[in-house]
Design a protein around this motif. Structure first.
Motif, short mmCIF file in Angstrom:
data_model
loop_
_atom_site.label_atom_id
_atom_site.label_comp_id
_atom_site.label_asym_id
_atom_site.label_seq_id
_atom_site.Cartn_x
_atom_site.Cartn_y
_atom_site.Cartn_z
N LEU A 306 13.93 45.65 6.96
CA LEU A 306 13.94 47.51 6.74
C LEU A 306 15.23 48.15 6.10
O LEU A 306 15.33 48.93 5.18
CB LEU A 306 14.33 47.71 8.60
N ARG A 310 14.79 50.97 3.18
CA ARG A 310 15.60 51.98 3.26
C ARG A 310 16.41 52.25 1.48
O ARG A 310 16.40 53.40 1.57
CB ARG A 310 17.23 51.81 4.22
N VAL B 192 8.79 52.18 11.26
CA VAL B 192 9.10 51.32 9.76
C VAL B 192 9.59 52.95 8.86
O VAL B 192 10.01 53.01 8.62
CB VAL B 192 7.72 50.45 9.16
N LEU B 195 12.64 54.55 10.26
CA LEU B 195 13.47 53.66 9.97
C LEU B 195 13.86 53.69 8.33
O LEU B 195 14.97 53.84 7.89
CB LEU B 195 14.12 53.01 10.86
N THR B 196 12.90 53.66 7.02
CA THR B 196 12.81 53.42 6.16
C THR B 196 12.88 54.53 5.06
O THR B 196 13.59 54.53 4.07
CB THR B 196 11.74 52.84 6.00
N GLY B 197 12.33 55.71 5.88
CA GLY B 197 12.10 57.01 4.58
C GLY B 197 11.51 57.12 4.05
O GLY B 197 11.08 57.87 3.67
N LEU B 198 10.29 55.60 4.16
CA LEU B 198 9.50 55.91 2.98
C LEU B 198 7.56 56.24 3.65
O LEU B 198 7.66 55.90 5.05
CB LEU B 198 9.26 54.40 3.21
#
Lengths: 315, 306
Positions: A306, A310, B192, B195-198
């Motif tokens: 993760l 990020r 996901v 939390l990752t910004g993707l």
């Protein structure tokens, strides 16, 4: 071996704290990455405030060739900068021992690729804040733990001598014949605390130790730490400190002093500033060790993935 | 037929507007400007569908007459309050949840006569008060909710009305398969993204993240198995399909996080975790992502000196 001349490689917060204090008891040179910082240090010296108040004269250069031979080099850059920093040291400091103080696992192996120096493994718990190129605030005056690197270190007496030198300079230090128990305690602690902080945008608050509900962060921290302990056990490491107890101590200590205070783990600071993090050396290292030893670490692996994703979101 | 849509946001509006062609439709919603706009100019849908519907909207439950059917379309964290407020409307009604996740029907059941379990794929967004843009079409599956079921005839009648109104709906005796398939897909992909910004495709094209998502899906599948739920398609296939067709789509939970709104994680990963524990199935990855997203929500309320 007598340690009289020390080169601190990397003048960020931790490097500056070593350089400033050691300058009281040794000849200190500083190898910087930027020319401007070296010039500023030569011009106005190094100032430390907070837990110590001092001004030190140091000789700085941004080029390895500008630094004379020394007895000890302390590599104090961030882990992400270590490969390029270690490469610059190739062929230098032929009679020196080299100490690494990076977070996580694997720093010694990276340095070893570039020279046969006797290596000292170290972890440091001190922390501070950089005010400028020549001024650092000393905040947590906790110890540096160090020991001879198991893959080729100096005699233990050299590490003991360094311990005395750091203490004489005004820092906390403790030499150990085998650093790995302490290194792993901090690795497991950091993988849990830094990873969770980086992903939740929370500093190290009391919630990190609350575990009544499955959705409580302490429940996750406990799971991460239990995995780490299983990997350590498989690696034959008897931990120096219990990482869960370290977690509980850190949140209670911080908040009894000031109810709104909580430490901002470095990985959270990196994420907020959109800098690459040290997660490869921390959660990533733990996940890789788990895989190597046949002890799965799915939660630490999840945190690692993760955080890497990020980082990719900023590009 | 008289129907009340509880929570007339994007999804609720799609149901209300389409049903209005074949039934008397009321809408309960707390946004005053939205309610006023619907009452003055009708409820407008554009995009995949194009219509303006006569819907009677209100924020005052006592104005709503008894209804044969309810459709609950609030965000999951508002289910309890919304159904408690409108309970008297459904004293002899069948109430259908078309919300995300699991656990909503359980919250609705104590307040109403009968319950229908629903799962819907059409989605949209509110453009302005009284106007929703429909972004995607798709089917809706509904079936009796076992502990307090609506009669199958009653379920079929609602499905018929929705289909006739233009929202293809399938009535089935056990609609858990559709619900759990969508749940497992959402619980694996949404946190996901959050939390990752993707966006979905950016995340799931990474082998490391795809592996994590596969682990989340596997846990959800194990819980569904333990419950005796037969999934109606493979959530991993849906993940890969979405990587192709919704590559740059930001999961709704990521949109919530970017806007610092509470997320539906309690009903997604939290739902899988709760049902798993009931059946003795461990769900460590879903627990982990549940805790991380809850932690992220906490960070917004923390007064911190930066």
């Amino acid at each position: 071996m007598t340690i009289e001349r020390v080169c601190v490689v990397g003048a960020g917060t931790i490097g500056s704290l070593y350089a400033g204090h050691l300058a009281r008891v040794a000849d200190v040179t500083v190898l910087t990455r930027r020319r401007a910082q070296a010039a500023a240090l030569n011009e106005s010296g190094l100032q430390v405030s907070g837990k110590s108040e001092l001004r030190a004269r140091v000789t700085a250069s941004h080029e390895p060739e500008g630094i004379d031979d020394v007895d000890l080099a302390i590599v104090a850059c961030k882990a992400v900068d270590l490969p390029t920093t270690a490469e610059r040291l190739e062929g230098r400091f032929r009679r020196a021992a080299v100490m690494t103080v990076q977070n996580g696992l694997g720093a010694e192996e990276v340095v070893r690729l570039h020279g046969e120096w006797p290596l000292i493994s170290a972890v440091t718990f001190m922390s501070g804040t950089r005010r400028s190129d020549t001024h650092v605030e000393y905040e947590l005056d906790t110890a540096t733990w160090m020991g001879p690197y198991m893959g080729g270190g100096p005699p233990y007496e050299t590490v003991r001598e360094l311990e005395s030198l750091l203490i004489a300079g005004g820092l906390e230090a403790e030499a150990m014949p085998d650093l790995r128990p302490a290194q792993w305690s901090k690795l497991i602690f950091n993988s849990a605390v830094n990873g969770v902080a980086a992903l939740t945008d929370l500093p190290h608050v009391r919630a990190f130790a609350e575990e009544q509900e499955f959705s409580d962060l302490g429940h996750l921290l406990r799971g991460l730490i239990d995995e780490g302990k299983a990997v350590a056990a498989a690696a034959g490491i008897e931990l120096h400190d219990d990482p869960w107890e370290m977690n509980v101590r850190a949140v209670t200590h911080g908040e009894t002093l000031r109810s709104d205070y909580a430490h901002i783990p470095s990985m959270l600071a990196d994420v907020r500033a959109r800098r690459p993090t040290e997660v490869d050396y921390i959660s990533g290292a733990l996940a890789r060790e788990g895989e190597r030893l046949g002890v799965p670490a799915p939660l630490n692996t999840a945190i690692y993935r993760l955080v890497k994703a990020r980082e990719a979101s900023w590009r | 037929m008289r129907v009340c849509v509880v929570g007339c946001g994007a999804v609720g509006s799609l149901f209300a507007a389409h049903l209005a062609g074949v039934a008397e439709v009321w809408a309960y919603d707390l946004r005053r400007d939205h309610v006023d706009a619907i009452n003055q100019g009708g409820l407008r849908i554009s995009g995949v569908s194009d219509l303006v519907a006569k819907v009677r909207a209100t924020a005052a439950p006592e104005e709503i007459p008894p209804c044969e059917y309810g459709i609950v379309a609030t965000k999951s964290m508002h289910t309890e309050a919304a159904i408690a407020a409108t309970a008297s409307v459904f004293e002899d009604g069948a109430v259908c949840s078309v919300q995300n996740g699991v656990g909503n029907e359980e919250l609705i059941a104590p307040h109403v006569a009968r319950v229908i379990r629903g799962t819907t794929f059409p989605a949209g967004h509110l453009v302005e008060p009284g106007h929703v843009e429909q972004d995607t079409g798709g089917k809706t599956w509904i079936g009796p909710f076992e502990p307090k079921p609506a009669a199958m005839e009653e379920v079929k009648r609602l499905a018929g009305a929705l289909s006739e109104g233009g929202m293809e709906t399938i009535a089935m005796p056990d609609s858990r398969g559709a619900q759990w398939t969508k749940l497992i897909f959402n619980a694996a992909s949404n946190p996901v993204g959050a939390l990752t910004g993707l966006p979905h495709g950016w995340a799931c094209e990474r082998p490391d993240i795809r592996e994590l998502v596969r682990g989340l899906v596997a846990e959800g599948r194990a819980v569904a198995d333990a419950l005796g739920v037969e999934l109606d398609s493979d959530p991993d296939d849906l993940i890969d399909h979405a990587t192709q067709v919704a590559h740059d789509h930001k999961a709704s939970m990521l949109q919530d996080v970017e806007a610092r709104r509470p997320t539906e994680v309690d009903f997604l990963n939290g739902g899988i975790s709760r049902f798993g524990r009931e059946r003795g199935v461990e769900t460590p990855l879903n627990d982990a992502l549940w805790a991380l997203v809850k932690g992220l929500e906490q960070s917004w309320s923390r007064q911190e000196q930066r």
